[in-house]
Design an enzyme around this catalytic site. Structure first.
Site: not given
Ligand code: NAD
Length: 358
Positions: A142, A191, A223, A247, A251
């Site tokens: 980001y 990852k 994942d 992020d 959620d």
């Protein structure tokens, strides 16, 4: 003890829920003989209306001078037509940057009384859920280099994921310190099978873990972590991860616990300083109607006591009071189910305050 709290009421339901949180803090102050001094400051849409900018310098200065910040929510329909860089929500990015808030904490706490609101099967969540997602907030893709370039396949756009050792180390330390105060387990999510930045992330987290022999560490690929959160969320205590993975995972974790009106959060800087806010937004659709659930804001105030002020007993008290009111069957409209007692923002706030003194 004496503490100064900068209070950003914000927009929409922000002022309503913050008001309830402050009244709860006042009861705690009286019960335990603390002094909380509140410095109200503007940010968001109300600041645009008052002084023409969403994050005035006076607000930044007052926040820096305080021991912690309590925020309602910012934004709303009234300002939706403003260009991106002028919108109320920009205040949040500004606050993170100016206050050096690099770690975002979102507890995923499923209250027994609300287990029906959890979309997972009862056997997966029986006995409740209690874990925390610690998300790196100021680095990663980001904030990395971004741009456009011509390629043989046409115009391409790129965003760079980059983490420096120090950025990973400080968030890892936050996660391990937290695990020490909880169930002593950290799960680092990356990852590393594909990304170079993740391989560095994993190396640094493993290095930091050597200073915490009492805390167990495991690593999951993002994942697999997304899958495990649904399959067996009880395995988690503290999950630490980078900005973009955090992020998404935070959620996902929110959904497991039911209503957005129940979810507190904290953003921490070095030392004990932090900004505390409910996860939800300003909910303009229900603003001013005494319908907002103030529990996320009240629990955020509880996190402030725990993480910035070290007032563990007081924070436990707030969680117990919320649990007790839910167990008595009281519900705001967002978490109401048949057979429960539906009441408003102020009434549930009053019941939580009463439960604190019983
Ligand atoms: P929202 O969280 O405000 O609302 C989503 C839905 O959840 C709405 O139906 C709302 O009524 C309900 N809801 C939210 N909080 C509730 C509560 N405490 N009690 C009961 N119901 C609740 O999200 P949105 O509608 O996408 O955003 C509204 C505004 O808030 C936008 O301007 C957005 O940019 C802003 N926003 C601000 C923050 C923040 O300040 N941290 C976070 C998210 C969104």
């Amino acid at each position: 003890m004496k503490y100064t709290i900068a209070v950003i009421h914000g927009d929409g339901i922000g002022p309503e829920v913050v008001q309830e949180a402050i009244q709860v803090l006042d009861v705690i102050a009286e019960k335990y003989q603390h002094t909380f001094t509140y410095t109200p400051v503007f940010a968001g849409g109300c600041a645009i209306d008052a002084v023409g900018e969403c994050l005035p310098q006076a607000t930044i200065d007052a926040c820096k001078a305080a021991d912690a910040v309590l925020l309602g929510a910012v934004g709303g329909w009234k300002w939706d037509t403003l260009p991106g860089d002028k919108r109320p929500e920009r205040a949040l990015l500004g606050l993170r940057k100016e206050l050096g808030l690099f770690a975002n904490l979102r507890p995923a706490l499923l209250f027994d009384a609300l287990s029906d609101a959890c979309p997972l099967k009862a056997n997966i969540v029986s006995g409740g859920l209690d874990f925390v997602v610690v998300r790196e907030l100021t680095g990663g893709i980001y904030f990395g280099e971004k741009g456009m370039k011509e390629t043989p396949l046409g115009l391409a756009a790129y965003d760079v994921e980059q983490y420096a050792e120090e950025e990973v180390r400080r968030i890892a330390v936050t996660a391990f310190d937290m695990a020490r105060k909880r169930n002593k387990k950290v799960t680092s999510v990356d990852k590393a099978n594909v990304l170079e930045s993740s391989r560095l992330w994993r190396r640094i987290v493993t290095e930091v873990s050597k200073d915490y022999p009492d805390v167990a560490l495991d690593h999951l690929y993002i994942d697999n972590a997304a899958m495990q959160l649904i399959r067996n969320p009880k395995q988690f205590d503290v999950i630490v991860t980078g900005n973009i993975f955090g992020d998404i995972l935070s959620d996902e974790a929110s959904m497991i616990t039911g209503s957005i009106g129940m979810l507190p959060s904290a953003s921490l800087a070095h030392g004990n300083f932090g900004m505390y806010e409910p996860v939800h937004g300003s909910a303009p659709d229900i603003a001013g109607q005494n319908k907002a659930n103030p529990m996320a804001a009240i629990l955020s105030a509880g996190m402030m006591l725990r993480y910035s002020f070290g007032l563990i007993q007081e924070a436990d008290d707030i969680e117990r009071a919320v649990t007790a009111v839910l167990a008595q069957g009281y519900r705001t409209p967002d978490i109401y189910t048949a057979g429960m007692k539906q009441i408003g923002t102020q009434e549930i706030g009053q019941l939580i305050r009463s439960a604190l003194t019983e």
